[in-house]
Design an enzyme around this catalytic site. Structure first.
Site, PDB file in Angstrom:
ATOM      1  N   CYS A  19       0.819  -1.210   0.000  1.00  0.00           N
ATOM      2  CA  CYS A  19       0.000   0.000   0.000  1.00  0.00           C
ATOM      3  C   CYS A  19       0.862   1.273   0.000  1.00  0.00           C
ATOM      4  O   CYS A  19       2.019   1.269   0.401  1.00  0.00           O
ATOM      5  CB  CYS A  19      -0.965   0.003   1.182  1.00  0.00           C
ATOM      6  SG  CYS A  19      -0.216   0.485   2.728  1.00  0.00           S
ATOM      7  N   CYS A  32       0.762   3.919   1.896  1.00  0.00           N
ATOM      8  CA  CYS A  32       1.260   4.436   3.178  1.00  0.00           C
ATOM      9  C   CYS A  32       2.491   3.657   3.639  1.00  0.00           C
ATOM     10  O   CYS A  32       3.305   4.169   4.396  1.00  0.00           O
ATOM     11  CB  CYS A  32       0.175   4.464   4.251  1.00  0.00           C
ATOM     12  SG  CYS A  32      -0.572   2.894   4.637  1.00  0.00           S
TER      13      CYS A  32
END
Length: 137
Positions: free
Chosen positions: A46, A48
């Site tokens: 992902c 993040c």
């Protein structure tokens, strides 16, 4: 399960820095029961993870006077057995990826869940980890 060509460069961001991969339940259990401190990064694909979790972790290690005895990682959606075993040690916290955990003498002492990573800068993640290193390492 993610394809290797997607995962391997993201794994390398930590393993090239000296993080040991925890791929099996045996490796996880053996590592986490050791005396001293163990940092565990549950890595992921992902945004993040790329934007703040991995860079923040590396910043903390580079800029902290105190460091964990062991740096380890396992990749969510790829290292299935290793991540499942790590998550057993993180109970009662729900599954989270990315996530960063610090264990001392086999006990979880600091945990950064995904919701604490999202929307925060790498510098904020690093500061959080440096504080934990100073307290527990």
């Amino acid at each position: 399960m993610y394809p290797a060509e997607l995962v391997m460069p993201r794994k390398a961001e930590l393993t090239d820095y000296g993080f040991e991969e925890l791929l099996t339940k045996g490796q996880v259990d053996e590592t986490l029961k050791k005396e001293g401190t163990t940092l565990v990064v549950i890595n992921s694909v992902c945004g993040c993870s790329a934007g703040t979790a991995r860079p923040g972790t590396l910043l903390a290690i580079a800029h902290s006077e105190k460091k964990p005895d062991r740096l380890t990682t396992s990749f969510a959606g790829f290292d299935l057995e290793g991540v499942a075993a790590i998550r057993e040690h993180l109970l009662p916290y729900p599954p989270s990826s990315p996530a960063i955990a610090l264990f001392k003498d086999g006990q979880l002492v600091h945990f950064i869940e995904r919701h604490m990573i999202e929307g925060r800068s790498a510098q904020m993640i690093a500061a959080n980890l440096v504080d934990a290193f100073e307290q527990y390492c």
